[in-house]
Write a protein that holds these residues in place. Structure first.
Motif, mmCIF file in Angstrom:
data_model
loop_
_atom_site.group_PDB
_atom_site.id
_atom_site.type_symbol
_atom_site.label_atom_id
_atom_site.label_comp_id
_atom_site.label_asym_id
_atom_site.label_seq_id
_atom_site.Cartn_x
_atom_site.Cartn_y
_atom_site.Cartn_z
ATOM 1 N N SER A 177 58.847 52.079 27.890
ATOM 2 C CA SER A 177 57.898 52.763 27.016
ATOM 3 C C SER A 177 56.572 51.992 26.926
ATOM 4 C CB SER A 177 58.497 52.838 25.613
ATOM 5 O OG SER A 177 58.601 51.542 25.069
ATOM 6 N N GLY A 178 55.573 52.633 26.348
ATOM 7 C CA GLY A 178 54.281 51.992 26.114
ATOM 8 C C GLY A 178 54.429 50.729 25.268
ATOM 9 N N GLU A 179 55.301 50.791 24.253
ATOM 10 C CA GLU A 179 55.555 49.613 23.401
ATOM 11 C C GLU A 179 56.052 48.450 24.237
ATOM 12 O OE1 GLU A 179 55.213 49.027 20.157
ATOM 13 O OE2 GLU A 179 54.422 51.033 19.735
ATOM 14 N N THR A 211 51.386 56.644 29.632
ATOM 15 C CA THR A 211 52.186 55.615 28.960
ATOM 16 C C THR A 211 51.436 54.290 28.951
ATOM 17 O OG1 THR A 211 54.113 56.758 29.817
ATOM 18 C CG2 THR A 211 54.488 54.578 28.898
ATOM 19 N N VAL A 212 50.780 53.973 30.064
ATOM 20 C CA VAL A 212 50.000 52.736 30.129
ATOM 21 C C VAL A 212 48.854 52.779 29.112
ATOM 22 C CG1 VAL A 212 48.408 51.403 31.587
ATOM 23 C CG2 VAL A 212 50.625 52.092 32.484
ATOM 24 N N ASP A 213 48.235 53.947 28.946
ATOM 25 C CA ASP A 213 47.153 54.062 27.962
ATOM 26 C C ASP A 213 47.625 53.675 26.564
ATOM 27 O OD1 ASP A 213 45.171 54.732 29.719
ATOM 28 O OD2 ASP A 213 45.392 56.898 29.463
ATOM 29 N N GLU A 214 48.841 54.116 26.202
ATOM 30 C CA GLU A 214 49.397 53.728 24.891
ATOM 31 C C GLU A 214 49.501 52.214 24.802
ATOM 32 O OE1 GLU A 214 53.308 55.391 24.162
ATOM 33 O OE2 GLU A 214 52.593 57.317 24.930
ATOM 34 N N ALA A 215 49.971 51.610 25.891
ATOM 35 C CA ALA A 215 50.145 50.148 25.901
ATOM 36 C C ALA A 215 48.795 49.446 25.819
ATOM 37 C CB ALA A 215 50.893 49.716 27.156
#
Ligand code: WTA
Length: 652
Positions: A177-179, A211-215
């Protein structure tokens, strides 16, 4: 009887079937007999540093020779001290320099059916361009690059490009996940993330960049994001931060000589679960790791020039690092790489690939084999698998029935099976049959490789009697061993070198039988093995208690037909009523916090959890309950017996 760590130490598998290698196989093998193996093993064990130094001198390229084989300052190992080499040079340029540039390095197949072949010379060009692009993004020696990509050639190219300039890659499996990505970026201080707009899985596009953007919103150290166009999506590209692969890599110069690096230059970090909530960044270095991956690849898979080698692991795991990229490429092998799912478009995709690509060596995980069995024999039977000559397994123990199916159905009873035991920490295979030399027993990883000296000990460090179970340790340093936990040498010392002084503690229970065959019997710690992937119970519990409705959570593994183990959790709630919606929400929450692979299979709400008088959750009891077994363990320390009765009756 179960011991205090949950290992079934004395109820061991009794398996006496023995499968010697076929005579004609042994005749053509690198190591041809048990005697030859034993001589090699004895010679190595007599002086491991000398043994490895001879191989290193001969088989790696050295810009400057090393002066000392091993400097051992327990638990800190430095191998091939004073030498200068480069992992990427050994995997790519060495073959070109020695006239093998036209040989095929990677044959790749995308899930939708697209394909690409790269020779070693072409790989050299691609890797050099990528390395120059990394430099243009400010990456240099010692900088950490996170890689979150689908299984495309560019994933291997990105890893090798980092190695070429001495940057440290940290590959994050594209199911996290991004987290989880943000945690890893922050722990490692990553400066760059390499990803793709998406990757194909079961006919759908995984939105990796999203997903990378969230991270990235939570990764202050990351300056740039390099994005490969794979799926044709149009992701958000942040001006000044995000750049396309085709803009910066494809246009870069293909002149970028591999940097001569000290042997102990960090090559990569790979995060894995341990017995606490925080994943450990396992650190590997240039010379020792590359040598170990190469040599174990050649021994265990009996490498020959005409082999087509296929390891089905994703590069997000150590198996993909060592046996998709570094080991086979250092050996100059022809590597098959596949992007997608084994059941797309149908459950025979793997066998179709084996038949079409004439795969000779096939290496996969028991969880995949169990799925193949379930999908039915006809999917295997309709393909010509006669090109295969060796089969391998890794990641968890394989039960003898699945072993026999693999042997008969896939191997046509002619292919030796190599059941390989090793870990992210060990860098490469530690115990495995050598296919031309060591008769196999279904379910046993058989014997240690040359240069590997194991011992099974009790919790005082004393060797156990033959045939008895105990803790698996390794008594001599080996070149592929981890060099530490990124940023936390104390934890490295504590986890691996403190419980049993002077030995590396692997974290597995094992038994050695009267023939000197090893049987791995599961973890000694709170690490689960779900579909061959390591997950920490505490990591899952931490994710759950971060949800506002959850007061307390206990995660345990329970037997699962396909996954081996599935995650089961017991939860006490704050002032909220249990409901089906909440159960779904909590599953989703774990997916978001860690990734789909950690999603619990069962969630049970309960009024309280069984605890000892000192307040420790009694996981062993919960494990029995989750598995539907009577709680057989010792309950004398249980604080409140009624908890157990209520949990069993499922009333809460
Ligand atoms: C387990 C994967 C039994 C073991 C390469 C180990 C195995 C953990 C086997 C490491 C095997 C791996 N038989 N158990 N052949 N191979 N394991 O770090 O518990 O993802 O400690 O490395 O998987 O998992 P890791």
């Amino acid at each position: 009887m179960a011991d205090e760590h949950g290992g079934e130490l004395d109820t061991v598998m009794q398996e006496s079937r023995l499968f010697p290698p076929p005579a004609e196989f042994s005749a053509g093998a690198r190591i041809k007999s048990l005697e030859e193996y034993q001589q090699l093993w004895d010679r190595a064990a007599a002086d491991p540093p000398k043994f490895w130094a001879d191989i290193a001198q001969e088989e790696l390229h050295w810009f400057e020779p090393f002066t000392e084989a091993l400097r051992w300052n327990e638990p800190v190992a430095e191998w091939f001290v004073g030498g200068k080499t480069n992992a990427c040079y050994n995997c790519v340029d060495k073959h070109v320099a020695e006239g093998r540039g036209d040989r095929v390095a990677i044959v790749w197949e995308g899930e939708p059916g697209d394909e690409r072949t790269l020779t070693y010379a072409e790989l050299q060009t691609e890797v050099s361009k990528c390395a120059n692009a990394l430099k243009s993004l400010g990456i240099g020696l010692g900088d950490v690059v996170s890689i979150y990509m689908p299984m495309t050639p560019e994933l291997a190219i990105a890893m090798l490009a980092c190695a070429r300039i001495g940057a440290v890659h940290s590959v994050i499996f594209a199911g996290f996940s991004g987290e989880a990505i943000a945690d890893r970026n922050n722990d490692a201080g990553a400066k760059l993330v390499i990803t793709a707009d998406g990757g194909w899985r079961r006919g759908k596009v995984l939105p990796l960049k999203e997903t990378v953007d969230e991270a990235l919103a939570k990764s202050p150290t990351v300056e740039h994001c390099l994005v490969l166009k794979r799926a044709g999506d149009a992701p958000n590209m942040q001006e000044g931060r995000d750049v396309w692969w085709h803009d910066v890599v494809d246009t870069a110069s293909d002149e970028c000589p591999a940097a001569p690096l000290d042997s102990e230059t960090p090559l990569f970090i790979l995060y894995t679960s341990g017995s606490t909530g925080k994943p450990k960044g396992i650190k590997h270095t240039s010379a020792g790791y590359t040598l170990y991956a190469k040599k174990t690849f050649e021994w265990v898979f009996d490498h020959r020039d005409d082999d087509v080698f296929w390891c089905t692991a994703d590069c997000g795991w150590i198996t993909g690092h060592s046996y998709v990229v570094y080991g086979p490429l250092a050996a100059g092998a022809k590597v098959l790489m596949y992007e997608g799912a084994p059941d797309h478009p149908a459950g025979d995709r793997f066998w179709d690939i084996v038949e079409r690509r004439k795969v000779t060596v096939f290496y996969t995980a028991p969880t995949a084999i169990r799925a193949f069995i379930k999908w039915g024999d006809e999917l295997v039977d309709k393909h010509d698998l006669s090109s295969l000559r060796i089969l391998g397994t890794v990641g968890e123990g394989i039960n003898p029935e699945a072993w026999m199916w693999y042997h008969k159905k896939v191997g046509g009873e002619r292919c030796p099976i190599v059941d390989t035991w090793w870990q992210t920490e060990t860098g490469g295979i530690m115990m495995s049959p050598l296919p031309g030399a060591i008769p196999t027993k279904p379910g046993s990883c058989t014997k240690p490789l040359p240069g590997v000296v194991p011992a099974i000990v009790d919790d005082h460090g004393q060797p156990v009697h033959p045939g008895h179970g105990g803790w698996l340790t390794i008594t001599q340093p080996w070149p592929g061993m981890l060099r530490g936990i990124w940023g936390d040498m104390q934890r490295y010392q504590d986890v691996y070198w403190s419980r049993i002084p002077g030995k590396y503690l692997a974290g597995d229970n094992a038994r050695c039988d009267q023939d000197g065959y090893y049987w791995i019997m599961g973890r000694i710690d709170d690490v689960l093995n779900v579909s061959g992937h390591r997950l920490s119970t505490i990591e899952i519990e931490s994710a759950l208690v971060s949800h506002p409705a959850v007061a307390e959570a206990a995660a345990v593994g329970r037997p699962h037909d396909l996954k081996g183990e599935a995650v089961a959790v017991f939860i006490t709630l704050k002032d909220v009523d249990p409901s089906e919606e909440l159960r779904e929400e909590l599953k989703h929450h774990v997916r978001k916090e860690i990734g789909a692979l950690a999603q619990p299979e069962d969630i049970r709400f309960t009024g309280s959890l069984p605890k000892t008088r000192s307040g420790k959750i009694m996981r062993r009891l919960l494990k029995d309950i989750a598995a539907g077994r009577e709680a057989v363990g010792d309950t004398t320390t249980l604080e409140d017996y009624t908890v157990l009765t209520r949990l069993r009756s499922g009333k809460e």
